[in-house]
Write a protein that holds these residues in place. Structure first.
Motif, PDB file in Angstrom:
ATOM      1  N   UNK A 103      10.810  77.153  91.158  1.00 10.78           N
ATOM      2  CA  UNK A 103      10.606  78.191  90.141  1.00 10.78           C
ATOM      3  C   UNK A 103      10.138  77.602  88.818  1.00 10.78           C
ATOM      4  N   UNK A 104      10.249  76.292  88.679  1.00 10.19           N
ATOM      5  CA  UNK A 104       9.793  75.602  87.478  1.00 10.19           C
ATOM      6  C   UNK A 104      10.028  74.125  87.689  1.00 10.19           C
ATOM      7  N   UNK A 105       9.406  73.307  86.849  1.00 13.45           N
ATOM      8  CA  UNK A 105       9.650  71.866  86.978  1.00 13.45           C
ATOM      9  C   UNK A 105      10.099  71.283  85.652  1.00 13.45           C
ATOM     10  N   UNK A 106      10.948  70.281  85.757  1.00 15.81           N
ATOM     11  CA  UNK A 106      11.325  69.492  84.585  1.00 15.81           C
ATOM     12  C   UNK A 106      10.410  68.274  84.587  1.00 15.81           C
ATOM     13  N   UNK A 107       9.657  68.135  83.512  1.00 16.72           N
ATOM     14  CA  UNK A 107       8.745  67.008  83.380  1.00 16.72           C
ATOM     15  C   UNK A 107       9.528  65.890  82.698  1.00 16.72           C
ATOM     16  N   UNK A 108       9.741  64.784  83.413  1.00 14.06           N
ATOM     17  CA  UNK A 108      10.557  63.699  82.857  1.00 14.06           C
ATOM     18  C   UNK A 108       9.674  62.537  82.396  1.00 14.06           C
ATOM     19  N   UNK A 109       9.798  62.161  81.142  1.00 17.84           N
ATOM     20  CA  UNK A 109       9.040  61.040  80.594  1.00 17.84           C
ATOM     21  C   UNK A 109       9.751  59.723  80.845  1.00 17.84           C
ATOM     22  N   UNK A 110       8.970  58.641  80.726  1.00 21.09           N
ATOM     23  CA  UNK A 110       9.498  57.307  81.022  1.00 21.09           C
ATOM     24  C   UNK A 110      10.554  56.856  80.013  1.00 21.09           C
ATOM     25  N   UNK A 111      10.629  57.546  78.868  1.00 19.54           N
ATOM     26  CA  UNK A 111      11.617  57.145  77.850  1.00 19.54           C
ATOM     27  C   UNK A 111      13.026  57.653  78.165  1.00 19.54           C
ATOM     28  N   UNK A 112      13.161  58.412  79.261  1.00 20.07           N
ATOM     29  CA  UNK A 112      14.445  59.055  79.607  1.00 20.07           C
ATOM     30  C   UNK A 112      15.531  58.038  79.955  1.00 20.07           C
ATOM     31  N   UNK A 113      16.774  58.473  79.793  1.00 21.92           N
ATOM     32  CA  UNK A 113      17.919  57.678  80.230  1.00 21.92           C
ATOM     33  C   UNK A 113      18.263  57.985  81.674  1.00 21.92           C
ATOM     34  N   UNK A 193      15.126  49.054  84.465  1.00 26.32           N
ATOM     35  CA  UNK A 193      15.476  48.012  85.425  1.00 26.32           C
ATOM     36  C   UNK A 193      15.718  48.576  86.820  1.00 26.32           C
ATOM     37  N   UNK A 194      15.930  47.662  87.775  1.00 28.23           N
ATOM     38  CA  UNK A 194      16.407  48.077  89.113  1.00 28.23           C
ATOM     39  C   UNK A 194      17.728  47.370  89.422  1.00 28.23           C
ATOM     40  N   UNK A 195      18.324  46.766  88.378  1.00 26.23           N
ATOM     41  CA  UNK A 195      19.497  45.900  88.597  1.00 26.23           C
ATOM     42  C   UNK A 195      20.662  46.614  89.279  1.00 26.23           C
ATOM     43  N   UNK A 196      20.962  47.825  88.831  1.00 24.07           N
ATOM     44  CA  UNK A 196      22.165  48.515  89.337  1.00 24.07           C
ATOM     45  C   UNK A 196      21.773  49.336  90.577  1.00 24.07           C
ATOM     46  N   UNK A 197      21.283  48.618  91.573  1.00 29.03           N
ATOM     47  CA  UNK A 197      20.637  49.293  92.704  1.00 29.03           C
ATOM     48  C   UNK A 197      21.367  49.163  94.024  1.00 29.03           C
ATOM     49  N   UNK A 198      22.640  48.760  93.993  1.00 28.02           N
ATOM     50  CA  UNK A 198      23.389  48.638  95.254  1.00 28.02           C
ATOM     51  C   UNK A 198      23.787  50.039  95.726  1.00 28.02           C
ATOM     52  N   UNK A 199      23.186  50.458  96.827  1.00 33.61           N
ATOM     53  CA  UNK A 199      23.442  51.829  97.302  1.00 33.61           C
ATOM     54  C   UNK A 199      22.325  52.782  96.922  1.00 33.61           C
ATOM     55  N   UNK A 200      21.490  52.363  95.961  1.00 38.27           N
ATOM     56  CA  UNK A 200      20.357  53.202  95.563  1.00 38.27           C
ATOM     57  C   UNK A 200      19.224  52.259  95.145  1.00 38.27           C
ATOM     58  N   UNK A 201      18.601  51.606  96.166  1.00 41.49           N
ATOM     59  CA  UNK A 201      17.583  50.587  95.854  1.00 41.49           C
ATOM     60  C   UNK A 201      16.240  51.202  95.445  1.00 41.49           C
ATOM     61  N   UNK A 202      15.373  50.343  94.877  1.00 41.31           N
ATOM     62  CA  UNK A 202      13.988  50.742  94.531  1.00 41.31           C
ATOM     63  C   UNK A 202      13.949  51.960  93.620  1.00 41.31           C
ATOM     64  N   UNK A 203      14.866  52.056  92.728  1.00 40.90           N
ATOM     65  CA  UNK A 203      14.926  53.223  91.840  1.00 40.90           C
ATOM     66  C   UNK A 203      15.135  52.717  90.415  1.00 40.90           C
ATOM     67  N   UNK A 204      14.086  52.832  89.596  1.00 38.82           N
ATOM     68  CA  UNK A 204      14.240  52.310  88.236  1.00 38.82           C
ATOM     69  C   UNK A 204      15.168  53.214  87.421  1.00 38.82           C
ATOM     70  N   UNK A 205      15.916  52.571  86.547  1.00 39.19           N
ATOM     71  CA  UNK A 205      16.836  53.325  85.685  1.00 39.19           C
ATOM     72  C   UNK A 205      16.861  52.669  84.310  1.00 39.19           C
ATOM     73  N   UNK A 206      17.061  53.509  83.305  1.00 37.34           N
ATOM     74  CA  UNK A 206      17.076  52.996  81.923  1.00 37.34           C
ATOM     75  C   UNK A 206      18.513  52.903  81.446  1.00 37.34           C
ATOM     76  N   UNK A 207      18.844  51.707  80.958  1.00 37.83           N
ATOM     77  CA  UNK A 207      20.221  51.440  80.509  1.00 37.83           C
ATOM     78  C   UNK A 207      20.218  50.737  79.153  1.00 37.83           C
ATOM     79  N   UNK A 208      21.343  50.831  78.459  1.00 36.00           N
ATOM     80  CA  UNK A 208      21.557  50.017  77.261  1.00 36.00           C
ATOM     81  C   UNK A 208      22.024  48.638  77.731  1.00 36.00           C
TER      82      UNK A 208
END
Ligand SMILES: Cc1cc2nc3c(=O)[nH]c(=O)nc-3n(C[C@H](O)[C@H](O)[C@H](O)COP(=O)(O)O)c2cc1C
Length: 305
Positions: A103-113, A193-208
Motif C-alpha cells: 500500500x506504500x513504501x518506506x524509502x530508507x536512506x543509507x544514513x539510517x540506523x 558494518x557487517x560485524x554483528x552478523x552472527x545469525x544474520x549474515x551479509x546484512x550491513x548495519x549502522x552502529x555507533x
C-alpha cells in the motif's frame, strides 16, 4: 526496531501522541503480548514490523491483528489483507514492493540506523522512487530524520510521512539499555558494518562505536573477511535457537571474540552487550543530545508540519 528496542510502551506512546507506533519483531508470543499491552494503553492504531528473514507463520498470525504491517529485508510479498508497507533501500526494491501490492513504501536512506538495505542517501532515493512510481502512491522517508525541520523537509520533498528510529531509541520508553542511550548521547560518528552478523549474515548495519567496533573495524569497516565468511557459513542458525539458548550465548559474547550477534543491548539482555553488541544508530545521532518522552518528541516533530 526489533530485538526489544520498540516494545509496547514506546509504540503506545508514539501512537497516543499522533504518530504510528510500531512494535519491533520479537518471538511470536512476545509480539502477541506486546500488541495486547499496546492496545490496552491506547486506542490509536498500532503497527507491527516483521523482518522477512526471521518471520515465521506464527509471527504473521500476530501481525495480521495490527492496524498496519511493515516488512523489511526480503522479497516483498503480500501476506495480509490489511494495510501493508514495505521498507526499501533501492528503486528496484520499491518497484517490486508496489508490484507485489504494498500500500506504500518506506524509502530508507543509507544514513539510517540499524540494518541498512541500500547505498543511496534518503532524499536522493526519494526523488528516484517518486519519479518512477505513479503520482499519489504513498512514499514514507526513513534515514537521518531527527527534528521538526527534517520532517518538514521530508514532507516538502513529497514524502507522506517521516519514519524515525534513532531519535526514538533515545526516548524514555525505548527498551534500549539506559547505558546504550547514554552512549548514543555522546556519539558523533557511526560506522556501516557487517560485524554483528552472527545469525544474520551479509546484512550491513549502522552502529555507533563501542569496544567491539573499535577492536575489529579499524582496518575494514565491514569487519574482518574471515569473520564475515564464518558468519555466512553459520547462516541464520543462531536466530533459530530457542530463547533460553540464545540467552546463554549472549551472556558469553565478548568484544575480544568476533562472533557477534545482532542483538542490541536492551534492558532484558545481559550488560556485556554494551561493548560486545551492536549500538544501532543512524548518522543523525550526532545531532541528538537528549533522552526524552516519546510523546513529547512526536508532538515536537509534528509541530513544524
Ligand atoms: C535500534 C534500531 C533497530 C532497528 N530495527 C529495525 C527492524 O527491526 N525492522 C526495520 O524495518 N527497521 C529497523 N531499523 C531501521 C528503521 O526502520 C529505520 O530505517 C531507521 O531507523 C531510520 O533511520 P534513523 O535511525 O536515522 O531514524 C532499526 C533502526 C534502529 C536504530
Amino acid at each position: 526496531m526489533g530485538g526489544g528496542v520498540a516494545r509496547w510502551g514506546l509504540a503506545a506512546a508514539v501512537s497516543e501522541a499522533g504518530g504510528l507506533g510500531t512494535l519491533g519483531i520479537l518471538s511470536p508470543a512476545g509480539l502477541a503480548s506486546d500488541l495486547k499491552k499496546a492496545r490496552a494503553a491506547t486506542d490509536k492504531p498500532i503497527a507491527v514490523n516483521l523482518l522477512l528473514n526471521l518471520a515465521r507463520e506464527k509471527h504473521w498470525e500476530v501481525a495480521r491483528e495490527a492496524d498496519v504491517v511493515v516488512t523489511f529485508w526480503g522479497k516483498p510479498r503480500r501476506r495480509t489483507e490489511g494495510i501493508w508497507l514495505h521498507q526499501c533501500g533501492s528503486l528496484q526494491e520499491a518497484v517490486a514492493a508496489r508490484a507485489a501490492g504494498a500500500d506504500g513504501v518506506i524509502v530508507q536512506g543509507v544514513e539510517a540506523g540499524g540494518h541498512v538495505r541500500g547505498t543511496t542517501p534518503a532524499f536522493e532515493l526519494l526523488d528516484q522512487v517518486r519519479a518512477a512510481l505513479p503520482d499519489g502512491y504513498p512514499l514514507l522517508l526513513a534515514g537521518g530524520i531527527a527534528d521538526a525541520a527534517d520532517v518538514r523537509r521530508a514532507l516538502d520533498a513529497g514524502a507522506e510521512a517521516a519514519v524515525l528510529g534513532t531519535r526514538f531509541v533515545m526516548s524514555d520508553e525505548s527498551g534500549a539499555r539506559t547505558a546504550y542511550k547514554q552512549r548514543l548521547m555522546e556519539s558523533r560518528e557511526t560506522v556501516l558494518t557487517e560485524l554483528f552478523g552472527l545469525g544474520w549474515p551479509d546484512a550491513t548495519h549502522r552502529v555507533a562505536w563501542n569496544e567491539a567496533a573499535d577492536r575489529w573495524l579499524r582496518d575494514d569497516p565491514l569487519g574482518p573477511r574471515w569473520v564475515r565468511l564464518a558468519n555466512r557459513a553459520a547462516g541464520p542458525l543462531l536466530s533459530r535457537l530457542p530463547d533460553s539458548l540464545q540467552g546463554s550465548t549472549l551472556k558469553r559474547q565478548s568484544a575480544s571474540i568476533p562472533f557477534l550477534s545482532p542483538q542490541p543491548p536492551t534492558s532484558n539482555t545481559p550488560p556485556n552487550l554494551l561493548d560486545s553488541g551492536p549500538l544501532y544508530a543512524g548518522e543523525c545521532v550526532a545531532r541528538i543530545h537528549d533522552i526524552r518522552p516519546a510523546g513529547e518528541l512526536v508532538r515536537e516533530l509534528a509541530d513544524g508540519s
